[in-house]
Design a protein around this motif. Structure first.
Motif, PDB file in Angstrom:
ATOM      1  N   ALA A 115      -5.176  10.115 -11.677  1.00  9.19           N
ATOM      2  CA  ALA A 115      -5.706   8.879 -11.088  1.00  9.19           C
ATOM      3  C   ALA A 115      -4.662   8.199 -10.218  1.00  9.19           C
ATOM      4  O   ALA A 115      -4.966   7.741  -9.099  1.00  9.19           O
ATOM      5  N   ARG A 116      -3.447   8.105 -10.711  1.00 10.68           N
ATOM      6  CA  ARG A 116      -2.391   7.457  -9.929  1.00 10.68           C
ATOM      7  C   ARG A 116      -2.145   8.204  -8.626  1.00 10.68           C
ATOM      8  O   ARG A 116      -1.938   7.589  -7.572  1.00 10.68           O
ATOM      9  N   LYS A 117      -2.194   9.553  -8.688  1.00  9.24           N
ATOM     10  CA  LYS A 117      -1.993  10.341  -7.468  1.00  9.24           C
ATOM     11  C   LYS A 117      -3.120  10.095  -6.470  1.00  9.24           C
ATOM     12  O   LYS A 117      -2.880   9.939  -5.259  1.00  9.24           O
ATOM     13  N   LEU A 118      -4.353  10.048  -6.938  1.00  8.67           N
ATOM     14  CA  LEU A 118      -5.481   9.766  -6.046  1.00  8.67           C
ATOM     15  C   LEU A 118      -5.327   8.401  -5.388  1.00  8.67           C
ATOM     16  O   LEU A 118      -5.553   8.244  -4.174  1.00  8.67           O
ATOM     17  N   VAL A 119      -4.951   7.397  -6.164  1.00  7.78           N
ATOM     18  CA  VAL A 119      -4.773   6.050  -5.613  1.00  7.78           C
ATOM     19  C   VAL A 119      -3.600   6.037  -4.628  1.00  7.78           C
ATOM     20  O   VAL A 119      -3.684   5.432  -3.546  1.00  7.78           O
ATOM     21  N   ASP A 120      -2.508   6.694  -4.971  1.00 10.34           N
ATOM     22  CA  ASP A 120      -1.366   6.764  -4.051  1.00 10.34           C
ATOM     23  C   ASP A 120      -1.771   7.389  -2.726  1.00 10.34           C
ATOM     24  O   ASP A 120      -1.357   6.925  -1.653  1.00 10.34           O
ATOM     25  N   ASP A 121      -2.569   8.454  -2.776  1.00 10.26           N
ATOM     26  CA  ASP A 121      -2.999   9.114  -1.543  1.00 10.26           C
ATOM     27  C   ASP A 121      -3.904   8.208  -0.710  1.00 10.26           C
ATOM     28  O   ASP A 121      -3.834   8.204   0.529  1.00 10.26           O
ATOM     29  N   LEU A 122      -4.759   7.441  -1.374  1.00 11.25           N
ATOM     30  CA  LEU A 122      -5.598   6.487  -0.648  1.00 11.25           C
ATOM     31  C   LEU A 122      -4.748   5.397   0.001  1.00 11.25           C
ATOM     32  O   LEU A 122      -4.961   5.037   1.171  1.00 11.25           O
ATOM     33  N   ILE A 123      -3.795   4.870  -0.738  1.00 10.92           N
ATOM     34  CA  ILE A 123      -2.928   3.820  -0.190  1.00 10.92           C
ATOM     35  C   ILE A 123      -2.160   4.337   1.014  1.00 10.92           C
ATOM     36  O   ILE A 123      -1.995   3.638   2.022  1.00 10.92           O
ATOM     37  N   ALA A 124      -1.722   5.584   0.937  1.00 10.49           N
ATOM     38  CA  ALA A 124      -0.869   6.136   1.990  1.00 10.49           C
ATOM     39  C   ALA A 124      -1.594   6.295   3.321  1.00 10.49           C
ATOM     40  O   ALA A 124      -1.006   6.056   4.384  1.00 10.49           O
ATOM     41  N   ASN A 125      -2.877   6.669   3.279  1.00 10.57           N
ATOM     42  CA  ASN A 125      -3.526   7.074   4.529  1.00 10.57           C
ATOM     43  C   ASN A 125      -4.906   6.479   4.787  1.00 10.57           C
ATOM     44  O   ASN A 125      -5.478   6.743   5.850  1.00 10.57           O
ATOM     45  N   TYR A 126      -5.445   5.688   3.857  1.00  4.12           N
ATOM     46  CA  TYR A 126      -6.835   5.269   3.992  1.00  4.12           C
ATOM     47  C   TYR A 126      -7.038   3.766   3.874  1.00  4.12           C
ATOM     48  O   TYR A 126      -8.172   3.298   3.761  1.00  4.12           O
ATOM     49  N   VAL A 127      -5.968   3.017   3.933  1.00  3.98           N
ATOM     50  CA  VAL A 127      -6.047   1.558   3.844  1.00  3.98           C
ATOM     51  C   VAL A 127      -5.789   0.969   5.235  1.00  3.98           C
ATOM     52  O   VAL A 127      -4.827   1.364   5.906  1.00  3.98           O
ATOM     53  N   PRO A 128      -6.622   0.038   5.701  1.00  6.54           N
ATOM     54  CA  PRO A 128      -6.408  -0.533   7.038  1.00  6.54           C
ATOM     55  C   PRO A 128      -5.188  -1.438   7.078  1.00  6.54           C
ATOM     56  O   PRO A 128      -4.749  -1.975   6.056  1.00  6.54           O
ATOM     57  N   ASP A 129      -4.639  -1.594   8.276  1.00  4.93           N
ATOM     58  CA  ASP A 129      -3.572  -2.574   8.459  1.00  4.93           C
ATOM     59  C   ASP A 129      -4.120  -3.968   8.189  1.00  4.93           C
ATOM     60  O   ASP A 129      -5.308  -4.250   8.412  1.00  4.93           O
ATOM     61  N   ALA A 130      -3.277  -4.850   7.707  1.00  3.62           N
ATOM     62  CA  ALA A 130      -3.690  -6.197   7.312  1.00  3.62           C
ATOM     63  C   ALA A 130      -4.437  -6.902   8.435  1.00  3.62           C
ATOM     64  O   ALA A 130      -3.971  -6.947   9.575  1.00  3.62           O
ATOM     65  N   GLY A 131      -5.600  -7.429   8.101  1.00  2.00           N
ATOM     66  CA  GLY A 131      -6.371  -8.230   9.043  1.00  2.00           C
ATOM     67  C   GLY A 131      -7.147  -7.471  10.084  1.00  2.00           C
ATOM     68  O   GLY A 131      -7.816  -8.079  10.921  1.00  2.00           O
ATOM     69  N   THR A 132      -7.115  -6.125  10.053  1.00  2.00           N
ATOM     70  CA  THR A 132      -7.765  -5.350  11.117  1.00  2.00           C
ATOM     71  C   THR A 132      -9.177  -4.917  10.772  1.00  2.00           C
ATOM     72  O   THR A 132      -9.874  -4.372  11.628  1.00  2.00           O
ATOM     73  N   ALA A 133      -9.615  -5.109   9.530  1.00  2.00           N
ATOM     74  CA  ALA A 133     -10.936  -4.642   9.107  1.00  2.00           C
ATOM     75  C   ALA A 133     -11.447  -5.502   7.968  1.00  2.00           C
ATOM     76  O   ALA A 133     -10.678  -6.150   7.261  1.00  2.00           O
ATOM     77  N   ASP A 134     -12.773  -5.489   7.788  1.00  2.00           N
ATOM     78  CA  ASP A 134     -13.388  -6.164   6.645  1.00  2.00           C
ATOM     79  C   ASP A 134     -13.354  -5.299   5.400  1.00  2.00           C
ATOM     80  O   ASP A 134     -13.602  -5.795   4.300  1.00  2.00           O
ATOM     81  N   THR A 135     -13.109  -4.017   5.569  1.00  2.00           N
ATOM     82  CA  THR A 135     -13.185  -3.079   4.468  1.00  2.00           C
ATOM     83  C   THR A 135     -11.826  -2.900   3.806  1.00  2.00           C
ATOM     84  O   THR A 135     -10.780  -3.095   4.435  1.00  2.00           O
ATOM     85  N   LEU A 136     -11.846  -2.543   2.534  1.00  2.00           N
ATOM     86  CA  LEU A 136     -10.599  -2.270   1.813  1.00  2.00           C
ATOM     87  C   LEU A 136     -10.149  -0.836   1.995  1.00  2.00           C
ATOM     88  O   LEU A 136      -8.968  -0.528   1.806  1.00  2.00           O
ATOM     89  N   LEU A 137     -11.084   0.039   2.378  1.00  2.00           N
ATOM     90  CA  LEU A 137     -10.820   1.467   2.414  1.00  2.00           C
ATOM     91  C   LEU A 137     -11.521   2.077   3.615  1.00  2.00           C
ATOM     92  O   LEU A 137     -12.724   1.878   3.805  1.00  2.00           O
ATOM     93  N   LEU A 138     -10.782   2.788   4.430  1.00  2.00           N
ATOM     94  CA  LEU A 138     -11.319   3.443   5.616  1.00  2.00           C
ATOM     95  C   LEU A 138     -11.842   4.842   5.289  1.00  2.00           C
ATOM     96  O   LEU A 138     -11.529   5.411   4.249  1.00  2.00           O
ATOM     97  N   HIS A 139     -12.643   5.382   6.223  1.00  2.00           N
ATOM     98  CA  HIS A 139     -13.009   6.804   6.239  1.00  2.00           C
ATOM     99  C   HIS A 139     -13.845   7.232   5.029  1.00  2.00           C
ATOM    100  O   HIS A 139     -13.539   8.201   4.336  1.00  2.00           O
ATOM    101  N   SER A 140     -14.916   6.486   4.794  1.00  2.00           N
ATOM    102  CA  SER A 140     -15.926   6.908   3.813  1.00  2.00           C
ATOM    103  C   SER A 140     -17.147   7.447   4.544  1.00  2.00           C
ATOM    104  O   SER A 140     -17.275   7.292   5.770  1.00  2.00           O
ATOM    105  N   VAL A 141     -18.035   8.055   3.796  1.00  2.00           N
ATOM    106  CA  VAL A 141     -19.302   8.558   4.345  1.00  2.00           C
ATOM    107  C   VAL A 141     -20.427   8.112   3.423  1.00  2.00           C
ATOM    108  O   VAL A 141     -20.351   8.319   2.204  1.00  2.00           O
ATOM    109  N   TYR A 142     -21.459   7.535   4.002  1.00  2.00           N
ATOM    110  CA  TYR A 142     -22.644   7.195   3.218  1.00  2.00           C
ATOM    111  C   TYR A 142     -23.577   8.401   3.155  1.00  2.00           C
ATOM    112  O   TYR A 142     -23.743   9.013   2.106  1.00  2.00           O
ATOM    113  N   ASP A 143     -24.185   8.765   4.291  1.00  5.23           N
ATOM    114  CA  ASP A 143     -25.197   9.827   4.306  1.00  5.23           C
ATOM    115  C   ASP A 143     -25.051  10.587   5.615  1.00  5.23           C
ATOM    116  O   ASP A 143     -25.658  10.224   6.624  1.00  5.23           O
TER     117      ASP A 143
END
Length: 393
Positions: free
Chosen positions: A331-359
């Motif tokens: 779990a910690r590794k998964l979260v670390d990987d998300l923090i490293a490459n999938y979090v937007p720069d501060a103030g640049t997005a409404d979302t907490l996490l980039l690059h998801s897919v709905y459908d």
């Protein structure tokens, strides 16, 4: 295995940034609801549909918004977050009492986060009672979807719709905690029996021999016979939709906790091992696990966030200490990987996490932020920052 100070620092930094985004979004949306997914990093208001005005409470994802507010309140103690979540809870109570958009198994997603959590944590007794009553009503609505003799909870649509009759989906595992809560609250064994029967059917029929999962499965609603598996949002009927596999990890673990059924714990680990074996090198899955390193297919960061929560749950419920420690490290590794490459720069997005897919098959919410990806990322960060956190599920 303890979290190193540097890793904890990254979690704390990401958690602080996520909470500030939630704060900004409360100001932006007020009592309204954002849409399921962003457009270019920004959430529009939930669009008007039929009798629902723009921004009204409809669909299966609206509860992730107050869910994030409750997490932010627990982390910070800031009463602005509790007040916002409590206002939304009143709206959810009105939705179930008014019979508005309830023809779905996702009542579990909706009322576990919006109402059960409020029944525990609202400031005023009347708000707690109102939310408890609403959650019990929602549980009773969900029970209407239990199909005899198959013993499954139908996923979508009017129960008389022949296209949906006898169909459930892997996501439904996450809706069962509403019924487990109703059983604990009332002592009525109908709820617990429904959970046991439904989760057994999914374990026996939705996990393939190679430990991948179907997204969706059909039973004959009259005879109860298991018929066939398929997909609605995956690449192919015989592929493995990444978010569905993540639901399997988390959902089977949660239902093991509720039922004590060790076969559900084993099912969670089966889903987990397949998920891990099909991750690309950066640790965040493609939207379907049929794709591997070198593919140009979109990623689904929300699947990684859900899986991280699932592994954190496994780290709590697995009595085997070695397996529990391994789950926590994953779990910690998964979260670390998300923090490293999938979090937007501060103030640049409404979302907490980039690059998801709905459908992706319907080209909805591809390479965007999603409300559920945001919620489960924030839940994972909260679990890591507050190991004593009491689950909303």
């Amino acid at each position: 295995m303890p979290i190193t100070s540097s890793a904890q620092g990254a979690v704390d930094t990401a958690l602080t940034a996520a909470i500030e985004t939630v704060r900004r979004n409360i100001t932006a949306f007020g009592s309204a609801y954002p849409d399921d997914t962003t457009r270019d990093g920004r959430y529009p208001l939930r669009p008007a549909f039929a009798t629902f005005a723009e921004g009204e409470n409809r669909g299966w994802t609206t509860s992730f918004w107050p869910g994030m507010q409750w997490l932010a309140w627990e982390v910070t103690g800031d009463e602005a977050f509790r007040a916002a979540a409590t206002r939304h809870a009143a709206d959810f109570a009105g939705r179930v009492r008014g019979g508005r958009d309830l023809e779905t198994h996702d009542l579990g997603f909706l009322y576990s986060l919006a109402s059960i959590t409020t029944s525990r944590m609202a400031e005023q007794d009347r708000d707690r009672q109102d939310s408890e009553d609403a959650a019990l009503l929602a549980a009773d609505h969900l029970m209407r979807r239990l199909l005899e003799p198959a013993g499954i909870v139908q996923a979508w649509g009017d129960l008389s719709d022949p296209a949906q009759r006898g169909r459930t989906i892997i996501d439904s595992l996450m809706n069962m905690p509403l019924l487990s809560w109703a059983h604990a609250r009332t002592g009525d064994e109908r709820y617990a029996d429904a959970v046991r029967r439904h989760t057994t059917q999914l374990r026996e029929n939705m996990i393939r021999e190679d430990d991948s999962t179907f997204h969706t499965f059909y039973w004959d609603a009259e005879s109860g016979e298991a018929l066939r598996g398929g997909t609605e949002q995956g690449a192919f009927d015989d592929s493995c939709w990444a978010r569905g596999q993540a639901w399997g990890i988390y959902g089977f673990a949660l239902n093991h906790r509720a039922t004590g059924d060790d076969e559900l714990l084993a099912a969670s680990w089966r889903c987990a091992e397949y998920f891990l074996a099909h991750l690309p090198s950066d640790g965040v899955p493609y939207w379907d696990l049929v794709y591997t390193d070198g593919s140009d297919a979109p990623r689904d960061s929300s699947a990684a966030a859900i899986a991280a929560c699932g592994f954190l749950e496994l780290s709590r419920v697995d009595p085997n200490l070695d397996r529990a420690a391994r789950a926590a490290a994953i779990a910690r590794k998964l979260v670390d990987d998300l923090i490293a490459n999938y979090v937007p720069d501060a103030g640049t997005a409404d979302t907490l996490l980039l690059h998801s897919v709905y459908d992706l098959p319907k080209n909805v919410g591809v390479d965007e932020g999603t409300l559920w990806g945001d919620y489960f990322f924030l839940e994972a960060l909260t679990r890591l920052a507050k190991p004593e956190w009491v689950t909303y599920w």
